[in-house]
Design an enzyme around this catalytic site. Structure first.
Site, PDB file in Angstrom:
ATOM      1  N   CYS A  92      39.618  57.377  41.194  1.00 18.23           N
ATOM      2  CA  CYS A  92      39.642  55.972  40.936  1.00 18.23           C
ATOM      3  C   CYS A  92      41.178  55.608  41.533  1.00 18.23           C
ATOM      4  O   CYS A  92      41.448  54.643  41.756  1.00 18.23           O
ATOM      5  CB  CYS A  92      39.284  55.584  39.799  1.00 18.23           C
ATOM      6  SG  CYS A  92      37.687  55.950  39.104  1.00 18.23           S
ATOM      7  N   HIS A 110      37.771  51.168  35.233  1.00 18.01           N
ATOM      8  CA  HIS A 110      36.440  51.259  35.961  1.00 18.01           C
ATOM      9  C   HIS A 110      35.292  51.717  34.909  1.00 18.01           C
ATOM     10  O   HIS A 110      35.627  52.708  34.124  1.00 18.01           O
ATOM     11  CB  HIS A 110      36.605  52.250  36.913  1.00 18.01           C
ATOM     12  CG  HIS A 110      35.636  52.745  37.729  1.00 18.01           C
ATOM     13  ND1 HIS A 110      34.767  51.658  38.450  1.00 18.01           N
ATOM     14  CD2 HIS A 110      35.154  53.722  38.193  1.00 18.01           C
ATOM     15  CE1 HIS A 110      33.767  52.422  39.046  1.00 18.01           C
ATOM     16  NE2 HIS A 110      33.957  53.537  38.991  1.00 18.01           N
ATOM     17  N   GLU A 141      29.028  30.195  27.689  1.00 22.47           N
ATOM     18  CA  GLU A 141      30.453  30.261  26.935  1.00 22.47           C
ATOM     19  C   GLU A 141      31.200  31.202  27.345  1.00 22.47           C
ATOM     20  O   GLU A 141      32.421  31.260  27.246  1.00 22.47           O
ATOM     21  CB  GLU A 141      30.070  30.125  25.428  1.00 22.47           C
ATOM     22  CG  GLU A 141      31.283  29.978  24.433  1.00 22.47           C
ATOM     23  CD  GLU A 141      31.906  28.512  24.610  1.00 22.47           C
ATOM     24  OE1 GLU A 141      33.198  28.433  24.379  1.00 22.47           O
ATOM     25  OE2 GLU A 141      31.333  27.467  25.296  1.00 22.47           O
ATOM     26  N   HIS A 208      26.854  51.219  41.648  1.00 18.04           N
ATOM     27  CA  HIS A 208      27.730  52.081  41.281  1.00 18.04           C
ATOM     28  C   HIS A 208      28.417  51.641  39.943  1.00 18.04           C
ATOM     29  O   HIS A 208      28.631  52.281  38.760  1.00 18.04           O
ATOM     30  CB  HIS A 208      29.094  52.098  42.553  1.00 18.04           C
ATOM     31  CG  HIS A 208      30.409  53.068  42.052  1.00 18.04           C
ATOM     32  ND1 HIS A 208      30.946  53.744  43.141  1.00 18.04           N
ATOM     33  CD2 HIS A 208      30.876  53.179  40.835  1.00 18.04           C
ATOM     34  CE1 HIS A 208      31.814  54.351  42.682  1.00 18.04           C
ATOM     35  NE2 HIS A 208      31.986  54.236  41.214  1.00 18.04           N
TER      36      HIS A 208
END
Length: 246
Positions: A92, A110, A141, A208
């Protein structure tokens, strides 16, 4: 000289402070594991702190992560100054860096949340709107917990309203990008989505998960929690035939 450099690198992840990035990444990953966000070895978090970027490794079970597993990158050079032996940095990493660079964020999360995945699949069907490339919702809200751009003002106005956040009547829009076989290959499309959608605090990845950022760890975490609530609510609303945007 090498021993001095090694000692200096090790000092970067040694602290008794639970809010130190190396400790915080581990504790948050354990928490995210209980949410079902980082099942297996997927998902994670990166923190940009002062001149360094702290990154979780690839392939380590998130609930078992320890500070000694953490990678540390020099922000200016983008070079690793601490690399744990026998471990690889998170796949990542390019996506985290994109959020830090494009939005000046200080934390990026992530998740592989099932709700995030389901929302992308529902958008793909076109049953909730004409654009399968965006998740949109209003008049709920919890949307008020989402900042414009993800790293906006935290100033609080009279009555407790956070300036820079979306309002109840605003339509929250989260772009959706196509998945790729290798996570690092998502960087270009994620950066394009960030540029195209300047008010988004997150990018969904079809089939994903989601990337969420903030100006600090607290903001990134609360926005990830708010979004996951909204994703789950959206799935349940769809079951009942309710529209996300009215």
């Amino acid at each position: 000289m090498a021993d001095t450099q090694n000692a200096s690198a090790e000092a970067l992840i040694k602290s008794e402070d639970p809010k130190h990035p190396a400790n915080l990444i581990c504790s948050l990953c354990r928490q995210f594991y209980t949410f079902g966000w980082v099942t297996g070895t997927g998902g994670g978090i990166s923190i940009r702190h002062e001149d360094h970027v702290f990154l979780a490794p690839s392939g380590v079970e998130k609930e078992l992560m320890q500070p000694e597993n953490i990678f540390v990158m020099d922000w200016a050079s983008k070079e690793y100054i601490r690399r744990p032996l026998a471990l690889k940095p998170s796949a990542c990493t390019p996506l985290f860096l994109a959020a830090f660079t494009q939005r000046d964020a200080r934390a990026c999360i992530h998740t592989h949340s099932q709700w995030a995945v389901l929302v992308t699949l529902l958008c793909e069907t076109g049953q909730q709107g004409p654009d399968p490339g965006v998740f949109a919702m209003n008049k709920i809200e919890q949307i008020k917990g989402i900042s414009r751009g993800g790293a906006g003002s935290m100033e609080v106005a009279e009555g407790g309203r956070k300036l820079g956040n979306l309002g109840y009547f605003d339509t929250m829009q989260i772009p959706i990008i196509e998945n790729t076989a290798h996570e690092e290959d998502l960087r270009e499309s994620l950066e394009e989505a960030i540029v195209k959608w300047p008010e988004t605090c997150a990018v969904l990845v079809k089939r994903h998960g989601v990337y969420v950022w903030g100006k600090n760890v607290t903001q990134a975490k609360t926005q990830a929690e708010s979004l996951d609530y909204l994703f789950q609510l959206a799935v349940e609303m769809h079951k009942l035939g309710l529209k996300w945007v009215s």
